[in-house]
Scaffold this motif. Sequence first.
Motif, PDB file in Angstrom:
ATOM      1  N   ALA A 176       0.838  -1.207   0.000  1.00 29.52           N
ATOM      2  CA  ALA A 176       0.000   0.000   0.000  1.00 29.52           C
ATOM      3  C   ALA A 176       0.870   1.253   0.000  1.00 29.52           C
ATOM      4  O   ALA A 176       1.829   1.341   0.774  1.00 29.52           O
ATOM      5  N   PRO A 177       0.527   2.227  -0.841  1.00 30.94           N
ATOM      6  CA  PRO A 177       1.287   3.486  -0.823  1.00 30.94           C
ATOM      7  C   PRO A 177       0.975   4.287   0.431  1.00 30.94           C
ATOM      8  O   PRO A 177      -0.086   4.124   1.045  1.00 30.94           O
ATOM      9  N   HIS A 216       0.389  10.814  -3.788  1.00 30.92           N
ATOM     10  CA  HIS A 216      -0.679  11.006  -4.775  1.00 30.92           C
ATOM     11  C   HIS A 216      -0.203  10.787  -6.201  1.00 30.92           C
ATOM     12  O   HIS A 216      -0.989  10.415  -7.064  1.00 30.92           O
ATOM     13  N   GLY A 217       1.069  11.015  -6.483  1.00 35.86           N
ATOM     14  CA  GLY A 217       1.589  10.853  -7.836  1.00 35.86           C
ATOM     15  C   GLY A 217       1.685   9.393  -8.223  1.00 35.86           C
ATOM     16  O   GLY A 217       2.196   8.573  -7.469  1.00 35.86           O
ATOM     17  N   PHE A 218       1.164   9.052  -9.395  1.00 38.41           N
ATOM     18  CA  PHE A 218       1.241   7.707  -9.952  1.00 38.41           C
ATOM     19  C   PHE A 218       0.547   6.662  -9.076  1.00 38.41           C
ATOM     20  O   PHE A 218       0.915   5.496  -9.095  1.00 38.41           O
ATOM     21  N   VAL A 219      -0.465   7.075  -8.308  1.00 41.80           N
ATOM     22  CA  VAL A 219      -1.242   6.153  -7.484  1.00 41.80           C
ATOM     23  C   VAL A 219      -2.653   6.122  -8.045  1.00 41.80           C
ATOM     24  O   VAL A 219      -3.292   7.171  -8.188  1.00 41.80           O
ATOM     25  N   ASN A 220      -3.138   4.926  -8.378  1.00 43.66           N
ATOM     26  CA  ASN A 220      -4.501   4.799  -8.921  1.00 43.66           C
ATOM     27  C   ASN A 220      -5.517   5.400  -7.966  1.00 43.66           C
ATOM     28  O   ASN A 220      -5.464   5.156  -6.759  1.00 43.66           O
ATOM     29  N   GLY A 221      -6.431   6.194  -8.512  1.00 42.66           N
ATOM     30  CA  GLY A 221      -7.469   6.816  -7.718  1.00 42.66           C
ATOM     31  C   GLY A 221      -7.039   8.102  -7.033  1.00 42.66           C
ATOM     32  O   GLY A 221      -7.824   8.719  -6.324  1.00 42.66           O
ATOM     33  N   ALA A 238      -4.570  18.242  -3.565  1.00 42.89           N
ATOM     34  CA  ALA A 238      -4.905  19.618  -3.184  1.00 42.89           C
ATOM     35  C   ALA A 238      -6.100  19.694  -2.236  1.00 42.89           C
ATOM     36  O   ALA A 238      -6.197  20.637  -1.439  1.00 42.89           O
ATOM     37  N   ALA A 239      -6.996  18.728  -2.293  1.00 42.34           N
ATOM     38  CA  ALA A 239      -8.254  18.791  -1.537  1.00 42.34           C
ATOM     39  C   ALA A 239      -8.088  19.109  -0.049  1.00 42.34           C
ATOM     40  O   ALA A 239      -8.820  19.960   0.472  1.00 42.34           O
TER      41      ALA A 239
END
Length: 178
Positions: A96-97, A102-107, A114-115
């Motif tokens: 698990a990441p 966030h970069g290159f992670v599915n979803g 940014a959220a």
Amino acid sequence: LPEEQSKVTRHKTGKRAQERAGVPAMTKLAELRKLLNIKSPQQLGFFLLASDFKNGPYTTHTIPKRDGTDRQICAPKKQLKWVQKQILKHILSKVAPHPAAHGFVNGRSTVTNAAPHVGAELVVKFDLKDFFPTVHYFRVMGLFASLGYPVGNCMFGTDDDANQIAPVLARLCCYTPD
């Protein structure tokens, strides 16, 4: 094989550690070659060249950076890229990441990154200079050791009976300039 504390890393290695990490259990290079569909120790040796020397498994080219200077790209050729995709599919995709990745992670995307900062009084953006060269062979070997793969003598090799799984995986993933 029983788990043992490596003298080189602080990580426990062995099949139980690999099972806890959720990755395929392997203790010998023959098992790794089979998992990655590398046909022979000689073919593995070619991939372990890990450089663009002569007819090696990498090619290099440059692309322009935003500031106008050139960035050198060392890209794996088709066969090595396929092997690296097998490492991603069979090993790294099982891990698990980090929640902050966030970069290159599915979803995940720049939007999900940014959220959490929406409405913040201050957001700081920066770029780490020369970040990628800091992710070197020994760091990658440490990652694979943290998943329970043995480091053996910390040298990569091609002998089917050898146990240097972490060093071989690291070398398959890392480019080294000549």
